[in-house]
Write a protein that holds these residues in place. Structure first.
Motif, PDB file in Angstrom:
ATOM      1  N   PHE A   1     -37.680  44.009   5.874  1.00  0.00           N
ATOM      2  CA  PHE A   1     -36.438  43.763   5.291  1.00  0.00           C
ATOM      3  C   PHE A   1     -36.105  45.064   4.645  1.00  0.00           C
ATOM      4  CE2 PHE A   1     -38.675  39.607   4.517  1.00  0.00           C
ATOM      5  CZ  PHE A   1     -37.773  38.679   4.700  1.00  0.00           C
ATOM      6  N   TYR A   2     -36.609  46.038   4.644  1.00  0.00           N
ATOM      7  CA  TYR A   2     -36.043  47.410   4.266  1.00  0.00           C
ATOM      8  C   TYR A   2     -35.080  47.775   5.706  1.00  0.00           C
ATOM      9  CZ  TYR A   2     -35.492  52.486   4.136  1.00  0.00           C
ATOM     10  OH  TYR A   2     -34.955  53.830   4.142  1.00  0.00           O
ATOM     11  N   HIS A   3     -35.462  47.284   6.884  1.00  0.00           N
ATOM     12  CA  HIS A   3     -34.518  47.953   7.738  1.00  0.00           C
ATOM     13  C   HIS A   3     -33.094  46.866   7.615  1.00  0.00           C
ATOM     14  CE1 HIS A   3     -36.231  51.096  10.364  1.00  0.00           C
ATOM     15  NE2 HIS A   3     -37.429  50.539   9.486  1.00  0.00           N
ATOM     16  N   VAL A   4     -33.417  45.628   7.330  1.00  0.00           N
ATOM     17  CA  VAL A   4     -32.421  44.646   7.362  1.00  0.00           C
ATOM     18  C   VAL A   4     -31.318  44.948   6.188  1.00  0.00           C
ATOM     19  CG1 VAL A   4     -31.760  42.083   6.446  1.00  0.00           C
ATOM     20  CG2 VAL A   4     -33.708  42.548   8.207  1.00  0.00           C
TER      21      VAL A   4
ATOM     22  N   VAL B   1     -28.957  55.890   5.227  1.00  0.00           N
ATOM     23  CA  VAL B   1     -29.405  54.593   4.341  1.00  0.00           C
ATOM     24  C   VAL B   1     -28.461  54.102   3.536  1.00  0.00           C
ATOM     25  CG1 VAL B   1     -31.932  55.612   3.896  1.00  0.00           C
ATOM     26  CG2 VAL B   1     -30.138  56.079   2.421  1.00  0.00           C
ATOM     27  N   ILE B   2     -28.290  53.031   3.193  1.00  0.00           N
ATOM     28  CA  ILE B   2     -27.349  52.065   2.506  1.00  0.00           C
ATOM     29  C   ILE B   2     -27.455  52.609   0.781  1.00  0.00           C
ATOM     30  CG2 ILE B   2     -26.208  50.096   1.876  1.00  0.00           C
ATOM     31  CD1 ILE B   2     -26.972  48.966   4.660  1.00  0.00           C
TER      32      ILE B   2
ATOM     33  N   LEU C   1     -42.072  40.375  -1.950  1.00  0.00           N
ATOM     34  CA  LEU C   1     -41.433  40.962  -1.123  1.00  0.00           C
ATOM     35  C   LEU C   1     -40.478  41.934  -1.575  1.00  0.00           C
ATOM     36  CD1 LEU C   1     -41.339  38.641   2.145  1.00  0.00           C
ATOM     37  CD2 LEU C   1     -42.538  40.866   1.905  1.00  0.00           C
ATOM     38  N   VAL C   2     -39.762  41.432  -2.534  1.00  0.00           N
ATOM     39  CA  VAL C   2     -38.498  42.266  -3.077  1.00  0.00           C
ATOM     40  C   VAL C   2     -39.321  43.443  -3.812  1.00  0.00           C
ATOM     41  CG1 VAL C   2     -36.802  42.355  -4.817  1.00  0.00           C
ATOM     42  CG2 VAL C   2     -36.976  40.520  -3.467  1.00  0.00           C
ATOM     43  N   PRO C   3     -40.214  43.533  -4.382  1.00  0.00           N
ATOM     44  CA  PRO C   3     -40.923  44.401  -5.161  1.00  0.00           C
ATOM     45  C   PRO C   3     -41.444  45.683  -4.167  1.00  0.00           C
ATOM     46  CG  PRO C   3     -41.626  42.798  -6.484  1.00  0.00           C
ATOM     47  CD  PRO C   3     -40.954  42.289  -5.329  1.00  0.00           C
ATOM     48  N   ILE C   4     -41.908  45.080  -3.025  1.00  0.00           N
ATOM     49  CA  ILE C   4     -42.578  45.964  -1.925  1.00  0.00           C
ATOM     50  C   ILE C   4     -41.400  46.713  -1.239  1.00  0.00           C
ATOM     51  CG2 ILE C   4     -43.712  45.741   0.400  1.00  0.00           C
ATOM     52  CD1 ILE C   4     -45.398  43.565  -0.810  1.00  0.00           C
ATOM     53  N   THR C   5     -40.488  45.819  -0.982  1.00  0.00           N
ATOM     54  CA  THR C   5     -39.218  46.491  -0.122  1.00  0.00           C
ATOM     55  C   THR C   5     -38.720  47.665  -1.278  1.00  0.00           C
ATOM     56  OG1 THR C   5     -38.802  44.359   0.832  1.00  0.00           O
ATOM     57  CG2 THR C   5     -37.022  46.169   0.930  1.00  0.00           C
ATOM     58  N   SER C   6     -38.436  47.457  -2.431  1.00  0.00           N
ATOM     59  CA  SER C   6     -38.035  48.318  -3.310  1.00  0.00           C
ATOM     60  C   SER C   6     -38.776  49.667  -3.218  1.00  0.00           C
ATOM     61  CB  SER C   6     -37.846  47.629  -4.940  1.00  0.00           C
ATOM     62  OG  SER C   6     -37.654  48.553  -5.714  1.00  0.00           O
ATOM     63  N   LEU C   7     -40.075  49.447  -3.240  1.00  0.00           N
ATOM     64  CA  LEU C   7     -41.002  50.588  -3.235  1.00  0.00           C
ATOM     65  C   LEU C   7     -40.672  51.395  -2.009  1.00  0.00           C
ATOM     66  CD1 LEU C   7     -43.512  52.401  -4.477  1.00  0.00           C
ATOM     67  CD2 LEU C   7     -44.941  50.546  -3.181  1.00  0.00           C
ATOM     68  N   ILE C   8     -40.556  50.753  -0.964  1.00  0.00           N
ATOM     69  CA  ILE C   8     -40.356  51.352   0.361  1.00  0.00           C
ATOM     70  C   ILE C   8     -39.389  52.222   0.113  1.00  0.00           C
ATOM     71  CG2 ILE C   8     -40.003  51.033   2.913  1.00  0.00           C
ATOM     72  CD1 ILE C   8     -42.026  48.686   2.755  1.00  0.00           C
ATOM     73  N   THR C   9     -38.260  51.400  -0.293  1.00  0.00           N
ATOM     74  CA  THR C   9     -36.783  52.177  -0.496  1.00  0.00           C
ATOM     75  C   THR C   9     -36.816  53.452  -1.429  1.00  0.00           C
ATOM     76  OG1 THR C   9     -35.811  50.030  -0.280  1.00  0.00           O
ATOM     77  CG2 THR C   9     -34.562  51.884  -1.443  1.00  0.00           C
ATOM     78  N   ARG C  10     -37.742  53.387  -2.566  1.00  0.00           N
ATOM     79  CA  ARG C  10     -38.071  54.376  -3.432  1.00  0.00           C
ATOM     80  C   ARG C  10     -38.249  55.435  -2.551  1.00  0.00           C
ATOM     81  NH1 ARG C  10     -36.675  57.478  -7.216  1.00  0.00           N
ATOM     82  NH2 ARG C  10     -36.356  55.910  -8.787  1.00  0.00           N
ATOM     83  N   ILE C  11     -39.502  55.433  -1.563  1.00  0.00           N
ATOM     84  CA  ILE C  11     -40.086  56.307  -0.783  1.00  0.00           C
ATOM     85  C   ILE C  11     -38.915  56.996   0.308  1.00  0.00           C
ATOM     86  CG2 ILE C  11     -41.872  56.804   0.980  1.00  0.00           C
ATOM     87  CD1 ILE C  11     -43.624  54.763  -0.843  1.00  0.00           C
ATOM     88  N   ARG C  12     -38.379  56.118   0.863  1.00  0.00           N
ATOM     89  CA  ARG C  12     -37.429  56.360   1.959  1.00  0.00           C
ATOM     90  C   ARG C  12     -36.111  56.783   1.861  1.00  0.00           C
ATOM     91  NH1 ARG C  12     -39.205  53.500   7.507  1.00  0.00           N
ATOM     92  NH2 ARG C  12     -38.463  55.338   8.264  1.00  0.00           N
ATOM     93  N   ALA C  13     -35.567  56.119   0.746  1.00  0.00           N
ATOM     94  CA  ALA C  13     -34.049  56.289   0.598  1.00  0.00           C
ATOM     95  C   ALA C  13     -34.075  57.087  -0.953  1.00  0.00           C
ATOM     96  CB  ALA C  13     -33.459  54.968   0.462  1.00  0.00           C
ATOM     97  N   GLY C  14     -34.918  57.226  -1.652  1.00  0.00           N
ATOM     98  CA  GLY C  14     -34.923  57.920  -2.965  1.00  0.00           C
ATOM     99  C   GLY C  14     -34.324  57.071  -4.255  1.00  0.00           C
TER     100      GLY C  14
ATOM    101  N   GLU D   1     -33.606  50.223 -10.801  1.00  0.00           N
ATOM    102  CA  GLU D   1     -32.815  51.301 -11.222  1.00  0.00           C
ATOM    103  C   GLU D   1     -31.253  51.226 -11.027  1.00  0.00           C
ATOM    104  OE1 GLU D   1     -33.150  55.620 -10.219  1.00  0.00           O
ATOM    105  OE2 GLU D   1     -34.276  54.800  -8.127  1.00  0.00           O
ATOM    106  N   ALA D   2     -31.133  50.574  -9.862  1.00  0.00           N
ATOM    107  CA  ALA D   2     -29.560  50.642  -9.528  1.00  0.00           C
ATOM    108  C   ALA D   2     -28.994  49.608  -9.919  1.00  0.00           C
ATOM    109  CB  ALA D   2     -29.788  50.435  -7.683  1.00  0.00           C
ATOM    110  N   SER D   3     -28.642  49.666 -11.303  1.00  0.00           N
ATOM    111  CA  SER D   3     -28.186  48.421 -12.185  1.00  0.00           C
ATOM    112  C   SER D   3     -26.897  48.731 -12.844  1.00  0.00           C
ATOM    113  CB  SER D   3     -29.090  48.065 -13.222  1.00  0.00           C
ATOM    114  OG  SER D   3     -28.632  47.500 -14.370  1.00  0.00           O
ATOM    115  N   ALA D   4     -25.973  47.777 -12.445  1.00  0.00           N
ATOM    116  CA  ALA D   4     -24.598  47.773 -12.872  1.00  0.00           C
ATOM    117  C   ALA D   4     -24.563  47.289 -14.506  1.00  0.00           C
ATOM    118  CB  ALA D   4     -23.579  46.889 -12.128  1.00  0.00           C
TER     119      ALA D   4
END
Length: 309
Positions: free
Chosen positions: A26-29, A133-134, A216-229, A234-237
């Motif tokens: 899901f990170y890659h998606v 990364v997006i 899955l969303v929290p796991i994907t978020s953790l991977i995003t934190r590690i790989r995309a910064g 935290e990305a909250s409008a």
């Protein structure tokens, strides 16, 4: 007893590996730029398109290429179209998820007709800009503000800037509104922003895959934190707009099934600045302009005229 512990450990290990693998998928998606099956393909320009004239104008318009370097060293690309008559008014126009500046031609034409210079950046990881990364608007928010500073540098300190975006670009602009502003930014206008990356990813996981938020969303978020910064939370409008002091105009369609209109309403309620919202009946995701092109331009014109002269 030992065999039971070995079995339990094995099962737990398999589950963890499976969840991590799903999170990477899901990170890659979601976060890695590339073709996305769930997005509509860009179609060729057709005369039946309600915005045909605007898009045709953009294709034939003369553009200047601008560049910007991000704080983390990425080279970003943008098209700049000067107004027909010299002006200090400039609109910065931000595209959506896995789009690019060329697909914002109709909006560029609208602002040009309203007498603005127009700057159309490619977000990091999109179009001709660098990035692996997006940013989902969160990383892009600071880039948009850098573009605004470049406008001032090139066009003068008397510049009056409007920050505009659709979908992911809209969310990014709302996120930018919560950062320290330069005085030349006079107003924001956003079409269909999401409340946060976490909310949008959770919504799409349900819509596209019928999956719940956890785990899955929290796991994907953790991977995003590690790989995309950055993390999805935290990305909250919503959090950013609470710090905003600039006027914002909100647009959303009642038939939006990609970023449902309740998200825009929630951001609107959280904003304490001068604001207005237009809820467009029957409009799908970022289709308000094509559904009511004259009214869309008129609504924006009336709102911005209060703050840009």
């Amino acid at each position: 007893m030992k065999k039971i512990w070995i079995t339990l450990t094995t099962i737990i290990g398999v589950i963890i590996i499976g969840l991590f693998g799903a999170g990477m998928y899901f990170y890659h998606v979601a976060v890695v730029p590339g073709h996305k099956d769930f997005l509509a393909k860009t179609t060729k320009l057709k005369t039946s398109d309600p915005l045909y004239r605007q898009k045709k104008w953009f294709i034939t318009s003369k553009k200047r290429l601008w560049f910007e370097t991000t704080t983390d060293g990425l080279k970003l690309d943008a098209d700049y179209i000067p107004a027909a008559h010299k002006t200090n008014k400039t609109a910065i126009v931000a595209h959506g998820f896995m789009s690019r500046k060329e697909e914002m031609g109709a909006y560029a034409a609208m602002f040009h007709k309203l007498g603005y210079n127009v700057l159309l950046p490619d977000n990091r990881g999109h179009g001709d800009s660098q990035g692996n990364v997006i940013g989902f608007g969160w990383l892009d928010r600071l880039d948009y503000l850098q573009w605004a500073r470049q406008v001032v540098k090139k066009n003068g300190t008397d510049s009056e800037i409007v920050m505009f975006g659709i979908s992911m670009g809209a969310a990014g602009m709302v996120m930018a509104s919560g950062e320290q502003q330069i005085p030349q930014i006079k107003a924001y206008a956003v079409d269909s922003p999401y409340t946060s990356v976490e909310d949008e990813i959770t919504y799409e996981a349900k819509q596209q895959y019928n999956l719940p938020k956890y785990p899955l969303v929290p796991i994907t978020s953790l991977i995003t934190r590690i790989r995309a910064g950055y993390s999805f939370g935290e990305a909250s409008a919503i959090k950013q707009v609470r710090k905003n002091h600039k006027p914002i105009y909100f647009v959303t369609g009642t038939a939006d099934t990609f970023v449902p209109h309740y998200m825009t309403k929630k951001i609107y309620r959280a904003d304490h600045s001068s604001k207005e919202m237009w809820l467009v009946p029957g409009a799908a995701h970022v289709k308000s302009f094509s559904k009511q092109p004259k009214a869309y331009q008129q609504h924006l014109k009336q709102f911005l005229a209060k703050y840009v002269h």
